[in-house]
Every structure is written in C-alpha cells, then in structure tokens.
Write an enzyme that holds these catalytic residues in place. Structure first.
Site, PDB file in Angstrom:
ATOM      1  N   HIS A 414       0.805  -1.219   0.000  1.00 51.99           N
ATOM      2  CA  HIS A 414       0.000   0.000   0.000  1.00 51.99           C
ATOM      3  C   HIS A 414       0.840   1.272   0.000  1.00 51.99           C
ATOM      4  O   HIS A 414       0.301   2.376  -0.114  1.00 51.99           O
ATOM      5  CB  HIS A 414      -0.949   0.002   1.198  1.00 51.99           C
ATOM      6  CG  HIS A 414      -2.335   0.439   0.843  1.00 51.99           C
ATOM      7  ND1 HIS A 414      -2.609   1.445  -0.069  1.00 51.99           N
ATOM      8  CD2 HIS A 414      -3.553  -0.001   1.261  1.00 51.99           C
ATOM      9  CE1 HIS A 414      -3.908   1.619  -0.180  1.00 51.99           C
ATOM     10  NE2 HIS A 414      -4.514   0.747   0.604  1.00 51.99           N
ATOM     11  N   ASP A 418      -2.602   1.502  -4.732  1.00 52.70           N
ATOM     12  CA  ASP A 418      -3.861   1.689  -4.025  1.00 52.70           C
ATOM     13  C   ASP A 418      -4.965   0.929  -4.739  1.00 52.70           C
ATOM     14  O   ASP A 418      -4.740   0.299  -5.784  1.00 52.70           O
ATOM     15  CB  ASP A 418      -4.204   3.175  -3.891  1.00 52.70           C
ATOM     16  CG  ASP A 418      -4.222   3.910  -5.219  1.00 52.70           C
ATOM     17  OD1 ASP A 418      -4.658   3.298  -6.235  1.00 52.70           O
ATOM     18  OD2 ASP A 418      -3.827   5.077  -5.265  1.00 52.70           O
TER      19      ASP A 418
END
Length: 444
Positions: A414, A418
C-alpha cells in the site's frame, strides 16, 4: 606476499545474507581463481562462493551453519608473487567488531548505565589482538562471555563456537569484568537501545515438549525463507483484494488441445500458462503494478519479469520468466516446465532467480480457493491463482448454468499501490481470461 579477503557475494536481487552450508576448502589448501570455496544457501538459491584470487587459504572466518550479510569477510587467501597488491590495512576494532557482531543478527540490546570513561587494562588490550570467528564473537556478546577466560579446543587452542555452546548449556559462563587501571582511558557514549519485533528474535518454544512430540530441525533454506517472509510482513503494509473470473471458455479450449499439444511439444500446456500470459499483458497496460518501493522514490520497472513459486518438499523457490509479455502462451508453458524441473533437480542458477518484478503463485494446484499471499520483497504485489471450481451462475435471461470459476487474490504494497489501480489491473486480467477461447486465442 599479500593477503586478500573473500567476501559473501550478492547472490541475487534483494538477497542481503547467505548461510555457509559447507566449506569446500581448509586452511593450507591451494586454490585457483574461480575455484569453489564454499556452498552457500539463501532464501532464493543455493550457490557456491568462487575464489577471486589464486593462492593459499590462510584462514576460514565463518563456520558451517553461520549466516553472514553480503560483503562480510568469509576467508582469507595469501597470494604468492604478487608484489603489486598491497597487504590489506589493519582493521579498526570498532568497525570490525560492529560488522561481525551484527552479521545477520538482530537482537535487543541491554543498555548499561553510562559512565564518563571505561578503563581498559593491558590484559584486555592484549586480548583484542586475538582473532575470533564471527560466530564466537556473536555468542560472546549475547551471553557476556569473557573470552580471555575460555580454553579453546580448536586447532592451536582456538576458541570455537562449540566451546561457547558447551559453557552456555552447562551454566558455567565466565563473565566479563572491568579491571581497574590508570593506564588507558576510552570515553564512550551511551548506546541507543535497539528494539525489534519478537518474531525476529531467536525465542524458545513457549510450550515444553510432551510425550510423542517430534522436533523438526529448521533447515538453512527454511530459515532463509522465514527471515525473508518476516522482513516482508514487517516492512510492507499489505492490503488485499479478490475477484471472481469465469474461465469456462478457457477451460474448454485448453482441454480440447492438451493431448495433441503434449504429443507435439513434449510438455504439458497448463492453465497456469494462460494466467501468467494474461497477467503479463495487463502489466504492460498498467505499468504502475510493475513497481518497487525505494524509500525516497518508487521505481517503475521497464522489463516485465514474472516470478513463479515452485515448491519442493521442504522449501519454496521463486524462479523468473524473463520478458513474459514478449512470449507466447506456448513459450511461457515451456519456461514453467523447464524452471520447475530445475528446482526439483536442485539446478537453479543465479540468473534463473534474479530480476523478478511481479509474482504469480499457483496456489490452486493445492486445492486452495482463497488465500492472502505474502509479497515477494521488494516487489509491490503478488497474485494468487486459486482452484478452478464448478459453480452455479445466473446467466442473462435468468437461467442457471454450471460454470468454471476461479478466484484471483491480489496482495499489494500500500506504499506503492492503491485500490484504484489494483482494481483496474485485476479487472483487465479478468477481461483477458474471460475472452480466452479457441476462436480468438492462439497458444503460438
């Protein structure tokens, strides 16, 4: 005469350490340039350390079973008749001690109250001139062992790791003591405490062994895999998403050709080859998925090199299909077959495992239908291809039909990716697979 150091080489991209599995030489042996000196195990591959010089082995500075970081000195070679090479400069105690004691080990440090000065005796100064192996120094630091009070059983009275282990197990460890003297004074600063996750420490089992329990020794390969997995989970913020894909037409297409293909080509055309091809094509369209985190920047890789997981009885290897986007389904199937054969025969090379930019794992081969993969550090994502199963599906018009459905499970870093880009990427893989059929897709 000149003494040259042999160091732990870089045995693949992202490999930071290696374990000496077996020494192939001993002090006094004469070696030529490129002769193998030791067998080394990492989480990526088994390899050999070659000699960079021609000469005589003077000393082995690492023991079998010891894990050392890339660049650490493992042995020394005396080169005869090479007057142009100057002897190596004497190492500084502080730098050498820090490098050796931290070699491949992360431990909590117990901080002692700071003092304005540490008094060092002449006896201690003399002891600093004795050379110990990294393993001996590491154990001495961890258990506060006074090495000058230990009698060695090694060659020439050398203290070995086994000597210290025996003392530790017997509970007769001679501890270090600061001797009073007014001759040498060295100012020291208060050390900074180092804290690491409990999972990185060498801890003993929480529960004692019971009758019938079996202890299974951890192999060097399994230890290397464990360290790499802990590093990935510790450093990478994992996120996860899954998508169902209808591969009914793909299954029918592959099943219709598999017998003829095997007879013609000599190897199987697997479902996995179709999935790898689809992923490679989607990576070309969504290059951000083919990226890596580099602290102050993100590196978007140009080449699309797909790492594939291949398991043996006690280990997992991740060889790489280079330039997968440029290969046909047949070409990918051939590489999968050849790389898997190399893994099971123990013949993987460094070139086979380096350069991977994205991993595809065939967890469906074991019957899994849903899983969360640990990212293959330093890559930014891993895709798990699960089992193809028959499911009732509502078709347009409200009719039910049995369809071949597979789950694609994506783990992502992350920091780099995304949900938006990953959702688009996964949707594109789904689209490619659902439109793979006999009339529109060629395996050549």
């Amino acid at each position: 005469m000149a003494i040259q150091n042999i160091t732990m080489p870089q045995l693949g991209e992202s490999v930071t350490e290696g374990t000496i599995e077996k020494w192939l030489v001993k002090p006094g042996d004469t070696v030529k340039k490129y002769d193998p000196l030791a067998e080394v195990v990492t989480d990526k591959v088994n390899a050999e350390i070659p000699s960079s010089f021609e000469g005589v082995i003077t000393e082995l500075l690492a023991e079998e079973g010891q894990t050392l970081p890339v660049g650490a000195v493992v042995c020394c070679v005396e080169i005869a008749g090479d007057s142009e090479l100057p002897p190596p400069p004497p190492p500084k105690k502080s730098a050498v001690s820090t490098a050796i004691l931290n070699a491949g080990v992360q431990k909590k440090q117990v901080v002692q109250p700071p003092t304005t000065a540490t008094v060092v005796s002449q006896k201690t100064v003399r002891q600093d001139k004795v050379r110990y192996s990294p393993a001996v120094l590491r154990l001495a630091q961890e258990h506060d062992i006074a090495l000058d009070q230990v009698t060695g059983t090694g060659e020439g009275g050398r203290i070995t790791r086994k000597d210290l282990v025996k003392l530790i197990e017997a509970g007769t460890v001679p501890t270090s003591q600061v001797e009073t003297s007014t001759t040498v004074h060295t100012a020291v600063e208060q050390p900074t405490p180092v804290t690491v996750p409990a999972s990185l420490e060498n801890t003993k089992p929480a529960q004692p062994l019971q009758a019938g329990d079996i202890e299974i020794p951890v192999t060097k390969v399994r230890r290397a895999i464990a360290n790499n997995m802990v590093r990935s989970v510790h450093e990478v913020p994992h996120a996860w998403m899954m998508m169902e894909v209808d591969v009914t037409d793909l299954v029918a297409y592959r099943d219709s050709m598999k017998t003829e293909f095997k007879q013609r080509e000599g190897f199987n055309i697997t479902y996995f080859a179709f999935f790898v091809k689809a992923v490679a094509q989607a990576l070309k369209e969504f290059p951000m998925m083919n990226s890596m985190w580099a602290e102050d920047k993100i590196i978007q890789k140009h080449d699309i090199n797909i790492s594939i997981a291949v398991a043996t009885d006690d280990a997992l290897f991740v060889p790489v299909i280079k330039h997968a986007d440029e290969k046909s389904i047949k070409g990918i199937a051939k590489e999968i077959h050849e790389l898997a054969a190399k893994v099971r025969a123990g013949k993987l090379t460094m070139d086979d495992i380096k350069g991977g930019t994205f991993t595809v794992n065939n967890t469906g081969a074991f019957g899994s239908v849903q899983s969360m993969g640990i990212i293959n550090y330093p890559q930014a994502a891993i895709l798990q291809v699960e089992s193809i199963v028959k499911k009732p599906v509502v078709l347009p018009g409200g009719m039910f039909a049995a369809r071949d459905i597979v789950n694609l499970c994506l783990s992502l870093d992350h920091r780099v990716l995304d949900g938006l880009v990953c959702g688009k990427f996964l949707n594109r893989v789904k689209e490619i697979l659902e439109n793979t059929n006999k009339s529109s897709t060629s395996v050549y």
